[in-house]
Design a protein around this motif. Structure first.
Motif, PDB file in Angstrom:
ATOM      1  N   VAL A  60       7.566  20.488  15.517  1.00  0.00           N
ATOM      2  CA  VAL A  60       7.923  20.714  16.919  1.00  0.00           C
ATOM      3  C   VAL A  60       7.232  19.690  17.817  1.00  0.00           C
ATOM      4  N   THR A  61       5.936  19.487  17.604  1.00  0.00           N
ATOM      5  CA  THR A  61       5.160  18.568  18.439  1.00  0.00           C
ATOM      6  C   THR A  61       5.653  17.129  18.291  1.00  0.00           C
ATOM      7  N   ARG A  62       5.927  16.702  17.057  1.00  0.00           N
ATOM      8  CA  ARG A  62       6.439  15.336  16.848  1.00  0.00           C
ATOM      9  C   ARG A  62       7.771  15.129  17.557  1.00  0.00           C
ATOM     10  N   ALA A  67      10.324  12.447  22.162  1.00  0.00           N
ATOM     11  CA  ALA A  67      11.186  12.513  23.344  1.00  0.00           C
ATOM     12  C   ALA A  67      10.453  12.086  24.616  1.00  0.00           C
ATOM     13  N   GLY A  68       9.172  11.699  24.488  1.00  0.00           N
ATOM     14  CA  GLY A  68       8.409  11.248  25.647  1.00  0.00           C
ATOM     15  C   GLY A  68       7.568  12.320  26.293  1.00  0.00           C
ATOM     16  N   GLY A  87      15.423  17.389  31.457  1.00  0.00           N
ATOM     17  CA  GLY A  87      14.836  17.551  32.780  1.00  0.00           C
ATOM     18  C   GLY A  87      13.590  16.707  32.920  1.00  0.00           C
ATOM     19  N   ASN A  88      12.937  16.845  34.066  1.00  0.00           N
ATOM     20  CA  ASN A  88      11.696  16.110  34.311  1.00  0.00           C
ATOM     21  C   ASN A  88      10.537  16.797  33.611  1.00  0.00           C
ATOM     22  N   TYR A  89       9.698  15.982  32.980  1.00  0.00           N
ATOM     23  CA  TYR A  89       8.490  16.479  32.328  1.00  0.00           C
ATOM     24  C   TYR A  89       7.306  15.733  32.917  1.00  0.00           C
ATOM     25  N   THR A 124       5.606  11.331  35.336  1.00  0.00           N
ATOM     26  CA  THR A 124       6.812  12.128  35.151  1.00  0.00           C
ATOM     27  C   THR A 124       7.830  11.296  34.396  1.00  0.00           C
ATOM     28  N   VAL A 125       8.408  11.886  33.355  1.00  0.00           N
ATOM     29  CA  VAL A 125       9.452  11.215  32.577  1.00  0.00           C
ATOM     30  C   VAL A 125      10.678  12.108  32.533  1.00  0.00           C
ATOM     31  N   TRP A 126      11.832  11.483  32.399  1.00  0.00           N
ATOM     32  CA  TRP A 126      13.073  12.238  32.235  1.00  0.00           C
ATOM     33  C   TRP A 126      13.274  12.446  30.741  1.00  0.00           C
ATOM     34  N   VAL A 127      13.503  13.677  30.345  1.00  0.00           N
ATOM     35  CA  VAL A 127      13.754  14.009  28.952  1.00  0.00           C
ATOM     36  C   VAL A 127      15.236  14.320  28.801  1.00  0.00           C
ATOM     37  N   ALA A 128      15.889  13.592  27.899  1.00  0.00           N
ATOM     38  CA  ALA A 128      17.308  13.819  27.633  1.00  0.00           C
ATOM     39  C   ALA A 128      17.477  15.141  26.887  1.00  0.00           C
ATOM     40  N   PRO A 129      18.602  15.836  27.068  1.00  0.00           N
ATOM     41  CA  PRO A 129      18.831  17.101  26.358  1.00  0.00           C
ATOM     42  C   PRO A 129      18.934  16.878  24.849  1.00  0.00           C
TER      43      PRO A 129
END
Length: 181
Positions: A60-62, A67-68, A87-89, A124-129
């Motif tokens: 899960v963590t990897r 994904a950033g 969404g934003n992370y 802040t990074v954008w994470v793709a679905p």
């Protein structure tokens, strides 16, 4: 009592009532006298489950890190929802404070004298679905990521590892740590 006893006998409920009363008597006895629990054996089982839990959390963590999502919490519903539906992370890093020449600024006095001063920097990074399913939301507007929702996403390695990790964590915290306490 006598009228209830006659009625229970007529309805054939006496065996059920007597069974329930024996169960209640056993519960009262266990609560009063305590119940034996082998803490050493429980610790052994906990340690056996810790290895597969680490493996599942590693998967899960990897996935989240790839994904950033730096420093993502694999058990955080917010982080899981962001990974699955995008969404934003936001995360923080500790950055050295530099002077005009680009040299780290040390503490001049106190218990940390000589150590470099730092400050927290927000990123802040954008994470793709990572799923095509439509998200469901809680009343507060956050992604719903309970086991019911996640089980609908079967076939996703991330979700499979997450569900297994949750199951192992529940067993460890409830049965081996909780009962030991």
């Amino acid at each position: 009592y006598l009228q209830q006893h006659v009625l229970a006998r007529q309805l054939g409920l006496l065996p059920l009532i007597e069974s329930q009363m024996r169960g209640l008597k056993a519960t009262i006895s266990m609560e009063f006298n305590g119940m034996a629990f082998d803490k050493v054996r429980a610790k052994g089982y906990e340690m056996e489950l810790a290895k597969p839990l680490d493996v599942q959390l590693g998967i899960v963590t990897r996935s989240m890190t790839t994904a950033g999502m730096i420093d993502a919490n694999p058990m955080s519903n917010t982080d899981i929802g962001t990974y699955l539906w995008g969404g934003n992370y936001s995360y923080y890093t500790s950055e050295d404070i530099l002077d005009a020449d680009g040299v780290g600024v040390p503490f001049k006095s106190g218990p940390r004298k000589g150590e470099l001063r730092t400050r927290k920097e927000s990123h802040t990074v954008w994470v793709a679905p990572h799923t095509m399913s439509e998200p469901e939301f809680t009343p507060t507007g956050k992604y719903r990521v309970d086991d019911e929702i996640l089980s609908k996403l079967s076939g996703n390695a991330f979700v499979t590892a997450l569900l297994k990790a949750r199951e192992l964590q529940k067993d460890i915290s409830t049965y081996y740590q909780g009962y030991s306490e």
